[in-house]
Scaffold this motif. Structure first.
Motif, short mmCIF file in Angstrom:
data_model
loop_
_atom_site.label_atom_id
_atom_site.label_comp_id
_atom_site.label_asym_id
_atom_site.label_seq_id
_atom_site.Cartn_x
_atom_site.Cartn_y
_atom_site.Cartn_z
N ASP A 212 -9.96 -3.43 4.36
CA ASP A 212 -10.29 -2.57 3.11
C ASP A 212 -9.96 -1.48 3.02
O ASP A 212 -10.37 -0.70 1.93
N LEU A 213 -8.69 -1.22 3.61
CA LEU A 213 -7.87 0.10 3.03
C LEU A 213 -6.60 -0.38 2.60
O LEU A 213 -6.08 -1.27 2.85
N PRO A 214 -6.27 0.38 1.61
CA PRO A 214 -5.03 0.27 0.85
C PRO A 214 -3.82 0.10 2.15
O PRO A 214 -4.15 1.33 3.03
N LEU A 215 -2.82 -0.42 1.93
CA LEU A 215 -1.67 -0.19 2.84
C LEU A 215 -0.98 1.02 2.74
O LEU A 215 -0.73 1.54 3.82
N LEU A 216 -1.19 1.87 1.78
CA LEU A 216 -0.52 3.16 1.48
C LEU A 216 -1.40 4.17 2.41
O LEU A 216 -0.66 5.19 2.80
N VAL A 217 -2.46 3.86 2.97
CA VAL A 217 -3.44 4.64 3.73
C VAL A 217 -2.68 4.67 5.12
O VAL A 217 -2.38 5.66 5.74
N ALA A 218 -2.30 3.26 5.57
CA ALA A 218 -1.44 3.25 6.74
C ALA A 218 -0.05 3.99 6.93
O ALA A 218 0.30 4.52 7.80
N HIS A 219 0.60 4.01 5.50
CA HIS A 219 1.88 4.70 5.54
C HIS A 219 1.58 6.14 5.52
O HIS A 219 2.78 6.78 6.03
N CYS A 220 0.49 6.66 5.12
CA CYS A 220 0.19 8.33 5.29
C CYS A 220 0.10 8.61 6.82
O CYS A 220 0.92 9.50 7.32
N LEU A 248 3.31 14.89 0.41
CA LEU A 248 2.23 15.73 0.18
C LEU A 248 1.40 16.04 1.42
O LEU A 248 1.02 17.23 1.74
N ILE A 249 0.54 15.05 2.35
CA ILE A 249 0.18 15.08 3.47
C ILE A 249 0.79 16.17 4.65
O ILE A 249 0.21 16.88 5.17
#
Length: 361
Positions: A212-220, A248-249
């Protein structure tokens, strides 16, 4: 209210800002006259500075970028989610975010809305929390800073939502690390530091399995400790190999880390945190992101006593949005002599700058 060093407070001083624990319970209520015992307690809790009342600054206030209610809701949700993960262990918790993900997404959306509807620059000094687990409040703070930067950069709502979720979960890998190492107050040895560094890989491996999470969240989670020159971890990638969300993060993460209260070291003031970022601009951090951050955050927060380049002393009374290092100053001393207070706007008096800060009460 005036911002002062906790170590400089004299008994009888009145606290101007309530101090909470991470459950939202009041530890020390604003309006309390501080005794020597309470002052010692503040110092022992690792609180570097607080707001106190005085006549000169009674009308100066600092507002949180998000409401107290939302801060509490976010804190409780993060704590509940991470604590459940920690309890179940790394191998048995793939279902937890399926249940909690909607709550986290809703909180990110609310944070976005409140920051967008708040015309003031971001300052988290109004939110003084005492926590046994730094990761909870740190996750919220990094989310607030990241969204503020994203807004300044003109990112879309979809991008802000992805960045906000990635920021909220960027340190999730630390949930699976031995707490004795994570909370160690002394310097880590090389083996312990390698264990700490593994949180990026652990977080990535966990988050990329969440459907349910975008893969980009994992890359963050994976890349927020990478740096432009390749000196970061876990892979030592550089330049354009870093995703813009992670760049950014990473800026928000470093700033909050150095400006947060910790038991084993004093928190830096916002302008000192910004100096850390500028020292690494271009080599470590994306300069455009650092510049956007500077425009988003109150570099010299309201209530801070400052010295000006022309020798005058004053207190920051108000912010100039997008010129956060050029606030409005209430002057109370000239040439070492007390004067009738008056205000000057550093946005219009360009030949005067802030040269130092004073946290003595």
């Amino acid at each position: 209210m005036r911002l002062v060093s906790t170590k400089s407070i004299q008994p009888g001083t009145t606290l101007a800002q309530t101090i909470y624990n991470d459950n939202g319970q009041v530890l020390i209520q604003k309006g309390l006259g501080l005794t020597e015992r309470v002052i010692r307690r503040l110092i022992n809790l690792g609180i570097t500075y607080v707001y106190i009342k005085d006549e000169l600054t009674d009308d100066i206030h600092i507002e949180s970028p998000i409401s107290e209610k939302l801060r509490m809701e976010a804190s409780n949700t993060i704590k509940e989610t991470f604590s459940k993960m920690r309890q179940d262990g790394y191998m048995n918790n793939s279902h937890i975010l399926n249940k909690q993900g909607k709550k986290l997404t809703d909180i990110v959306q609310q944070i976005m809305e409140e920051i967008q509807n708040n015309s003031d620059t971001v300052s988290l000094l109004a939110d003084i929390f005492v926590t046994d687990d730094y990761i909870f409040q740190h996750s919220i703070n990094v989310t607030i800073y990241s969204i503020a930067i994203g807004i300044e950069l003109g990112l879309s709502k979809k991008e802000l939502s992805e960045i906000g979720t990635g920021a909220m979960l960027h340190d999730v890998g630390k949930v699976f690390i031995d707490q004795d190492i994570l909370q160690k107050p002394d310097k880590l040895d090389s083996d312990e530091f390698e264990i700490i560094k593994s949180h990026t890989q652990l977080g990535y491996d966990f988050l990329r399995k969440q459907l349910d999470l975008p893969l980009l969240v994992a890359h963050c989670a994976y890349q927020h400790h990478e740096r432009l020159d390749g000196s970061g971890y876990p892979r030592g990638i550089e330049g354009d190999q870093l995703h813009k969300y992670a760049k950014l993060i990473g800026v928000a993460d470093v700033f909050d880390a150095v400006t947060s209260n910790r038991v084993y070291r004093d928190a830096k003031l916002p302008h000192e945190g910004l100096e850390v970022l500028y020292a690494g601009a271009i080599k470590l951090f994306d300069k455009e992101i650092v510049e956007a951050f500077k425009k988003s955050v109150a570099v010299y927060p309201n209530g801070l006593t400052v010295k000006l380049s022309d020798g005058r002393n004053g207190i920051v009374s108000q912010q100039n949005n997008h010129l956060c290092d050029r606030p409005i100053i209430r002057v109370f001393k000239e040439n070492g002599m007390e004067v009738e207070p008056y205000e000057i706007d550093l946005a219009t008096i360009l030949n005067v700058t802030i040269t130092s800060c004073n946290l003595e009460s």
